[in-house]
Scaffold this motif. Sequence first.
Motif: not given
Length: 279
Positions: A103-117
Amino acid sequence: MFDSVNAILLTMVITILVMVGYILKCNPLYPVTGLIRDVVTKKMLLWHFSALLVVLVLNKVQQLVEKEMKGVEDFTWWVYRTEGNIVYYIQHFFLHDGLTFILTYFYIIVFTAMMFVSFIVYHAYQENKAFYALFYGIMLNYLIAIPFYLFFPVNEVWYVHSKVEFLIPQVYPNFEHEYRALSGLNNCFPSLHTSLSVTMAVIALKSRLPRIGALYSICAAVIIFSIFYLGIHWVLDMVAGLGLGLFAATFALRLSESYAKTVWDVKRGRAIETIDFFK
């Protein structure tokens, strides 16, 4: 364990490339370089990215202004009294080291990655309505949330609730020093992690790419759960974020549609509706 900014950035890049490759089923480097090339060479794209950057900078300015403001009431205890120990019960029931990492991975990494992707995928697929709706949706989220952060400050749950633990530092020890500058401690209501995730998911579902719609719906649900599990947001933050996200997505999609123009095909003798942003 994310022990440095470099580890965060490397994980972010890998996540972006994997997500782009999964959605488009191609070498992810081609759509990435294609977007960068067009941002440099096409004024409309550059203007939109510049406007988005200005809004993000405005969010940082808001945090600086907030520090100088005096006499603004703290609404944290009102929220606490309203909902009590709900976040504690959620965190305590699901608490597990493996889940904390995910969930830390999703909160920090995936959340931001979604915008770029999103930008990369919509641009590569020429999904112009969704591409520009994403700009407007993100900007609307920030512009609407900033006044609440200034005049309706609410502290994160772990900061005031003695039984709720802040779990992110277990995975990312330098979070408070390296990431906190992006998000004020009392900038909880509404939850931007919720609103932006919902905005991106709704726009994805409205696109012609079923893969991104399904993926973003799952990611948004996991991120919304993470804000409680990690001890950050109150339920009221999430509810407000959900409403903001739905509004921003709906309005942004309509705003994007308004740029559609009718191009007459003289040879076929009929009107063709198209969204031509790239000229």
